[in-house]
Design a protein around this motif. Structure first.
Motif, PDB file in Angstrom:
ATOM      1  N   CYS A 114       0.857  -1.189   0.000  1.00  0.00           N
ATOM      2  CA  CYS A 114       0.000   0.000   0.000  1.00  0.00           C
ATOM      3  C   CYS A 114       0.888   1.233   0.000  1.00  0.00           C
ATOM      4  O   CYS A 114       1.718   1.400   0.913  1.00  0.00           O
ATOM      5  CB  CYS A 114      -0.909   0.006   1.227  1.00  0.00           C
ATOM      6  N   PRO A 115       0.761   2.098  -0.998  1.00  0.00           N
ATOM      7  CA  PRO A 115       1.579   3.319  -1.056  1.00  0.00           C
ATOM      8  C   PRO A 115       1.075   4.383  -0.081  1.00  0.00           C
ATOM      9  O   PRO A 115       0.064   4.205   0.608  1.00  0.00           O
ATOM     10  CB  PRO A 115       1.404   3.793  -2.502  1.00  0.00           C
ATOM     11  N   GLY A 116       1.778   5.494  -0.072  1.00  0.00           N
ATOM     12  CA  GLY A 116       1.284   6.675   0.638  1.00  0.00           C
ATOM     13  C   GLY A 116       0.293   7.419  -0.233  1.00  0.00           C
ATOM     14  O   GLY A 116      -0.220   6.882  -1.226  1.00  0.00           O
ATOM     15  N   ASP A 117       0.033   8.688   0.110  1.00  0.00           N
ATOM     16  CA  ASP A 117      -0.939   9.459  -0.670  1.00  0.00           C
ATOM     17  C   ASP A 117      -0.280  10.453  -1.622  1.00  0.00           C
ATOM     18  O   ASP A 117      -0.963  11.149  -2.367  1.00  0.00           O
ATOM     19  CB  ASP A 117      -1.928  10.171   0.247  1.00  0.00           C
ATOM     20  N   HIS A 118       1.054  10.538  -1.596  1.00  0.00           N
ATOM     21  CA  HIS A 118       1.790  11.345  -2.570  1.00  0.00           C
ATOM     22  C   HIS A 118       3.251  10.913  -2.510  1.00  0.00           C
ATOM     23  O   HIS A 118       3.649  10.096  -1.666  1.00  0.00           O
ATOM     24  CB  HIS A 118       1.642  12.843  -2.291  1.00  0.00           C
ATOM     25  N   GLU A 119       4.055  11.437  -3.412  1.00  0.00           N
ATOM     26  CA  GLU A 119       5.419  10.936  -3.584  1.00  0.00           C
ATOM     27  C   GLU A 119       6.276  11.097  -2.341  1.00  0.00           C
ATOM     28  O   GLU A 119       7.176  10.295  -2.093  1.00  0.00           O
ATOM     29  CB  GLU A 119       6.078  11.644  -4.775  1.00  0.00           C
ATOM     30  N   ASP A 120       6.032  12.124  -1.555  1.00  0.00           N
ATOM     31  CA  ASP A 120       6.867  12.375  -0.372  1.00  0.00           C
ATOM     32  C   ASP A 120       6.190  11.953   0.928  1.00  0.00           C
ATOM     33  O   ASP A 120       6.591  12.397   2.011  1.00  0.00           O
ATOM     34  CB  ASP A 120       7.233  13.860  -0.305  1.00  0.00           C
ATOM     35  N   ALA A 121       5.195  11.086   0.844  1.00  0.00           N
ATOM     36  CA  ALA A 121       4.498  10.621   2.043  1.00  0.00           C
ATOM     37  C   ALA A 121       5.440   9.796   2.918  1.00  0.00           C
ATOM     38  O   ALA A 121       6.454   9.266   2.459  1.00  0.00           O
ATOM     39  CB  ALA A 121       3.286   9.786   1.655  1.00  0.00           C
ATOM     40  N   LYS A 122       5.085   9.684   4.173  1.00  0.00           N
ATOM     41  CA  LYS A 122       5.902   8.926   5.121  1.00  0.00           C
ATOM     42  C   LYS A 122       5.267   7.584   5.471  1.00  0.00           C
ATOM     43  O   LYS A 122       5.963   6.612   5.755  1.00  0.00           O
ATOM     44  CB  LYS A 122       6.118   9.750   6.387  1.00  0.00           C
ATOM     45  N   TYR A 123       3.928   7.540   5.459  1.00  0.00           N
ATOM     46  CA  TYR A 123       3.228   6.328   5.873  1.00  0.00           C
ATOM     47  C   TYR A 123       2.225   5.896   4.812  1.00  0.00           C
ATOM     48  O   TYR A 123       1.720   6.732   4.040  1.00  0.00           O
ATOM     49  CB  TYR A 123       2.500   6.562   7.202  1.00  0.00           C
ATOM     50  N   PRO A 124       1.895   4.590   4.760  1.00  0.00           N
ATOM     51  CA  PRO A 124       0.870   4.117   3.825  1.00  0.00           C
ATOM     52  C   PRO A 124      -0.478   4.772   4.107  1.00  0.00           C
ATOM     53  O   PRO A 124      -0.781   5.164   5.234  1.00  0.00           O
ATOM     54  CB  PRO A 124       0.809   2.606   4.105  1.00  0.00           C
ATOM     55  N   ASN A 125      -1.288   4.876   3.063  1.00  0.00           N
ATOM     56  CA  ASN A 125      -2.620   5.452   3.179  1.00  0.00           C
ATOM     57  C   ASN A 125      -3.592   4.505   2.477  1.00  0.00           C
ATOM     58  O   ASN A 125      -3.497   4.287   1.273  1.00  0.00           O
ATOM     59  CB  ASN A 125      -2.661   6.838   2.529  1.00  0.00           C
ATOM     60  N   TRP A 126      -4.523   3.925   3.250  1.00  0.00           N
ATOM     61  CA  TRP A 126      -5.466   2.946   2.712  1.00  0.00           C
ATOM     62  C   TRP A 126      -6.852   3.564   2.626  1.00  0.00           C
ATOM     63  O   TRP A 126      -7.597   3.568   3.601  1.00  0.00           O
ATOM     64  CB  TRP A 126      -5.493   1.693   3.602  1.00  0.00           C
ATOM     65  N   PRO A 127      -7.229   4.130   1.483  1.00  0.00           N
ATOM     66  CA  PRO A 127      -8.550   4.764   1.366  1.00  0.00           C
ATOM     67  C   PRO A 127      -9.662   3.717   1.408  1.00  0.00           C
ATOM     68  O   PRO A 127      -9.606   2.710   0.696  1.00  0.00           O
ATOM     69  CB  PRO A 127      -8.501   5.433  -0.011  1.00  0.00           C
ATOM     70  N   VAL A 128     -10.670   3.961   2.240  1.00  0.00           N
ATOM     71  CA  VAL A 128     -11.777   3.009   2.357  1.00  0.00           C
ATOM     72  C   VAL A 128     -13.138   3.687   2.174  1.00  0.00           C
ATOM     73  O   VAL A 128     -14.160   3.114   2.506  1.00  0.00           O
ATOM     74  CB  VAL A 128     -11.741   2.275   3.721  1.00  0.00           C
ATOM     75  N   ALA A 129     -13.148   4.919   1.657  1.00  0.00           N
ATOM     76  CA  ALA A 129     -14.407   5.618   1.404  1.00  0.00           C
ATOM     77  C   ALA A 129     -14.303   6.351   0.071  1.00  0.00           C
ATOM     78  O   ALA A 129     -13.241   6.857  -0.289  1.00  0.00           O
ATOM     79  CB  ALA A 129     -14.701   6.610   2.534  1.00  0.00           C
ATOM     80  N   PRO A 130     -15.407   6.417  -0.694  1.00  0.00           N
ATOM     81  CA  PRO A 130     -15.376   7.080  -1.996  1.00  0.00           C
ATOM     82  C   PRO A 130     -15.541   8.597  -1.923  1.00  0.00           C
ATOM     83  O   PRO A 130     -15.339   9.279  -2.925  1.00  0.00           O
ATOM     84  CB  PRO A 130     -16.560   6.447  -2.737  1.00  0.00           C
ATOM     85  N   TRP A 131     -15.917   9.101  -0.764  1.00  0.00           N
ATOM     86  CA  TRP A 131     -16.168  10.537  -0.606  1.00  0.00           C
ATOM     87  C   TRP A 131     -15.781  10.946   0.805  1.00  0.00           C
ATOM     88  O   TRP A 131     -15.937  10.156   1.741  1.00  0.00           O
ATOM     89  CB  TRP A 131     -17.658  10.826  -0.855  1.00  0.00           C
ATOM     90  N   PRO A 132     -15.234  12.138   1.038  1.00  0.00           N
ATOM     91  CA  PRO A 132     -14.954  13.202   0.069  1.00  0.00           C
ATOM     92  C   PRO A 132     -14.014  12.752  -1.067  1.00  0.00           C
ATOM     93  O   PRO A 132     -13.268  11.784  -0.922  1.00  0.00           O
ATOM     94  CB  PRO A 132     -14.296  14.294   0.922  1.00  0.00           C
ATOM     95  N   ASN A 133     -14.054  13.473  -2.147  1.00  0.00           N
ATOM     96  CA  ASN A 133     -13.375  13.049  -3.373  1.00  0.00           C
ATOM     97  C   ASN A 133     -11.867  12.953  -3.251  1.00  0.00           C
ATOM     98  O   ASN A 133     -11.213  12.360  -4.118  1.00  0.00           O
ATOM     99  CB  ASN A 133     -13.743  13.993  -4.524  1.00  0.00           C
ATOM    100  N   ASP A 134     -11.311  13.523  -2.184  1.00  0.00           N
ATOM    101  CA  ASP A 134      -9.868  13.391  -1.959  1.00  0.00           C
ATOM    102  C   ASP A 134      -9.440  11.921  -1.982  1.00  0.00           C
ATOM    103  O   ASP A 134      -8.382  11.564  -2.503  1.00  0.00           O
ATOM    104  CB  ASP A 134      -9.473  13.968  -0.591  1.00  0.00           C
ATOM    105  N   TYR A 135     -10.303  11.065  -1.398  1.00  0.00           N
ATOM    106  CA  TYR A 135      -9.946   9.653  -1.311  1.00  0.00           C
ATOM    107  C   TYR A 135      -9.894   9.001  -2.686  1.00  0.00           C
ATOM    108  O   TYR A 135      -9.035   8.147  -2.959  1.00  0.00           O
ATOM    109  CB  TYR A 135     -10.938   8.912  -0.409  1.00  0.00           C
ATOM    110  N   GLN A 136     -10.801   9.411  -3.573  1.00  0.00           N
ATOM    111  CA  GLN A 136     -10.762   8.880  -4.930  1.00  0.00           C
ATOM    112  C   GLN A 136      -9.505   9.338  -5.658  1.00  0.00           C
ATOM    113  O   GLN A 136      -8.903   8.580  -6.423  1.00  0.00           O
ATOM    114  CB  GLN A 136     -12.011   9.350  -5.701  1.00  0.00           C
ATOM    115  N   GLU A 137      -9.111  10.573  -5.406  1.00  0.00           N
ATOM    116  CA  GLU A 137      -7.885  11.085  -6.038  1.00  0.00           C
ATOM    117  C   GLU A 137      -6.659  10.321  -5.539  1.00  0.00           C
ATOM    118  O   GLU A 137      -5.755   9.991  -6.318  1.00  0.00           O
ATOM    119  CB  GLU A 137      -7.748  12.577  -5.754  1.00  0.00           C
ATOM    120  N   ILE A 138      -6.621  10.054  -4.234  1.00  0.00           N
ATOM    121  CA  ILE A 138      -5.512   9.267  -3.678  1.00  0.00           C
ATOM    122  C   ILE A 138      -5.491   7.882  -4.305  1.00  0.00           C
ATOM    123  O   ILE A 138      -4.439   7.389  -4.740  1.00  0.00           O
ATOM    124  CB  ILE A 138      -5.654   9.152  -2.147  1.00  0.00           C
TER     125      ILE A 138
END
Length: 322
Positions: A114-138
């Motif tokens: 599981c990656p982070g949410d951007h190239e310089d992230a420090k920790y994995p980010n596991w999106p589990v909701a479709p909204w707010p739309n930030d999660y879809q972008e991640i």
């Protein structure tokens, strides 16, 4: 089908002592940890790849007891946003694929990562909701920039070494359901398949029999874990299925792992094994014991006894009634 066990359960025993014990229970196969989260107590790829004599002795130790190796397992997060952590998991995976080829083991089990949410992230980010739309972008960024490119490349590498990759569908990782597995398989190739573990289906609300059908019809089951789950009807209404409490807090958790037969009855397990045969899976059923209410020996022994009652061992004959 054959009955096996994930030998990290016996990491406290020397390899040959563990193999003797496993063979004494009438099992056919072993799944052996080679690094990552399972550790490499019984199998160090660096040692075996660097010494042909030790490699031969290792293989002989297994085969002389009438056992086969169903898979090498190196569960980890090769997509971890911290580069050094990712490299350690990745290197262990690559060495395991190389070792599997040398040992003629057809499957390497791991996690998708599981990656982070951007190239310089420090920790994995596991999106589990479709909204707010930030999660879809991640989620889109993770799959397009990390998950698909990585497994497209290393799926090809595994294929070139005659190895299939069994991704365990596990919460916290990008591939955690039949749908996410099939999405990656379509993008990265047929070397990618599932190490299907019903225990992780139940807590997500997925029927394992249906998971077998969905994946099996696509030829996407490479390995199978036998582990059970029980869901507490009161606690699940308090915490939900994505309960973040420690596994050690068993009295208050929404769900917990159990040994085979202590979460679901043997009819349910018979249905799962029948579904496996129906879709053409005739390989190893590998016991994984993580039951907090039982000792290592008791949980393992009860899983063996329960599965022996429902395992379909004999080859299919002709339908004499047709």
């Amino acid at each position: 089908m054959k009955l096996g066990v994930f030998t990290v359960l016996f990491a406290g025993k020397p390899l040959e002592e563990a193999l003797d014990y496993i063979a004494s229970k009438g099992l056919d196969a072993v799944e052996i940890g080679t690094g990552g989260y399972p550790g490499n107590a019984h199998c160090d790829p660096d040692t075996l790849l660097g010494d042909a004599g030790k490699l031969k002795a290792f293989k002989q130790a297994v085969e002389s007891r009438g056992l086969t190796i169903s898979a090498l397992s190196v569960h980890g997060n090769p997509l971890h946003p911290q580069k050094q952590i990712a490299k350690e998991f990745h290197d262990a995976f690559v060495k395991t694929v190389d070792l599997a080829e040398r040992l003629e083991v057809p499957v390497v089990n791991t996690f998708s990562g599981c990656p982070g949410d951007h190239e310089d992230a420090k920790y994995p980010n596991w999106p589990v909701a479709p909204w707010p739309n930030d999660y879809q972008e991640i989620l889109t960024w993770q799959w397009e920039q990390k998950v698909i490119p990585y497994w497209s490349e290393w799926g090809r590498y595994a294929s070139q070494h005659n190895v299939k990759i069994g991704l365990e569908l596990h919460g916290g990782f990008s591939v955690h359901s039949p749908g996410t597995l099939l999405r990656l398989r379509e993008a990265a190739g047929e070397a990618i398949g599932a190490n299907l573990d019903p225990s992780h289906m139940w807590w997500q609300g997925i029927d394992p029999v249906q998971a077998v059908h969905i994946l099996g019809r696509a030829g996407a089951i490479h390995h199978f874990h036998a582990k059970d789950t029980t869901i507490d009807p009161s606690n699940v209404n308090k915490h939900g299925v994505t309960d973040m409490q420690s596994y050690a807090l068993m009295l208050d958790r929404a769900w917990q792992f159990r040994t085979v037969g202590f979460g679901h009855d043997l009819k349910t397990w018979a249905d799962i094994l029948s579904a496996l045969r129906l879709v053409g899976y005739d390989y190893v059923v590998s016991i994984e014991h993580e039951d907090g209410l039982m000792s290592i020996d008791e949980g393992f022994t009860k899983a063996v006894a329960n599965l022996q009652q429902v395992l379909l061992r004999e080859p299919l004959g002709q339908m004499w009634w047709v």
